[in-house]
Design an enzyme around this catalytic site. Sequence first.
Site, short mmCIF file in Angstrom:
data_model
loop_
_atom_site.label_atom_id
_atom_site.label_comp_id
_atom_site.label_asym_id
_atom_site.label_seq_id
_atom_site.Cartn_x
_atom_site.Cartn_y
_atom_site.Cartn_z
N HIS A 77 127.99 89.96 4.51
CA HIS A 77 126.96 90.58 5.35
C HIS A 77 127.44 90.63 6.80
CE1 HIS A 77 124.79 88.92 1.86
NE2 HIS A 77 123.97 89.94 2.01
N ASP A 132 127.07 94.20 3.39
CA ASP A 132 125.69 94.65 3.29
C ASP A 132 124.90 94.44 4.57
OD1 ASP A 132 126.44 95.05 0.69
OD2 ASP A 132 124.76 93.95 -0.20
#
Length: 309
Positions: free
Chosen positions: A195, A47
């Site tokens: 991430h 993400d």
Amino acid sequence: MLPKRLFAIVTVAMLLFATHECNALVVDGNRIMDQDMGENLCALTVDDGPSNFTPHLLDMLRDYGIPATFFMLGSNARRLPGVVRRVAAEGHEIGNHTFSHPNLHHLSFEQQKEQIGLTESIFRKIGVTSLYMRPPYGNYDERTIEILREHGLKLIMWSMDSKDWKHLPADYSKLRSTRGTVYENGNLRGVFLFHDIHKSTVDDLPRIIANLRAGGCQRFVTMSEYLAGVLDDEPGMLMTRHPPKTGHAALGKPDNASQNSLGDIPLARCSRPFGQPEQVAHNADDTREADAKKVDEAMPVVLTPKPVG
């Protein structure tokens, strides 16, 4: 006028249909964990990017022969269109993570629509297609579902959160699922959340892969492959088959990874929540800047969402 009983039946049927349609669009942790499959599949989802660390992540994923699904911010995609194209070209999947990472609970319908729609427009300008949407912080409501229905996107959550924005876990195979459980050794599977705005996470990929393999992951797949359980005869344009590897790749070791990637990696390092990525010097890459400028000129909108309520 419909008789009361018939009206009640019609109303219940409509509610059931709406609930079923909503459920079909949302893939939450429970649906992920309950997915029927004949082997332990693991999907790496990334993400908040793309970032300046994403190319290194792509290098390592290529060396391992492992696909991933990238949930991108429209603002970052517009800044790094070349990286977005590379993600798609190398067989990974792309998802919409809104334009600027707001909490959708705090936005009006029109603001949510702009966050998701602008990101879709940026993807089209770049020349890629998103398949899914993941709401920032996992927060969404019925308005979000209505907007995703218009764009033909499914909402994808996760079943295993690395919490790499806080610290890197000692053993990725011992992460707790969204149900609060830990998989027994040899049974690990699921959709893992990471991430790529954190250099520490990207640098830790070799240990991530080693831990997940040791925990039971038999094959790493894209979200489409995970949800299907098995591969279709004709994979989609944005996904490629990743046949079983031999040699180093089968052992979870890249054939051509750099020494830095395979060196000793601390068990935990500090990373930061969204909006505070590690600082990195920007390369004076004229080609990349020119590419980003073209997308900026095509998409001049700058969002300034205002919380409501």
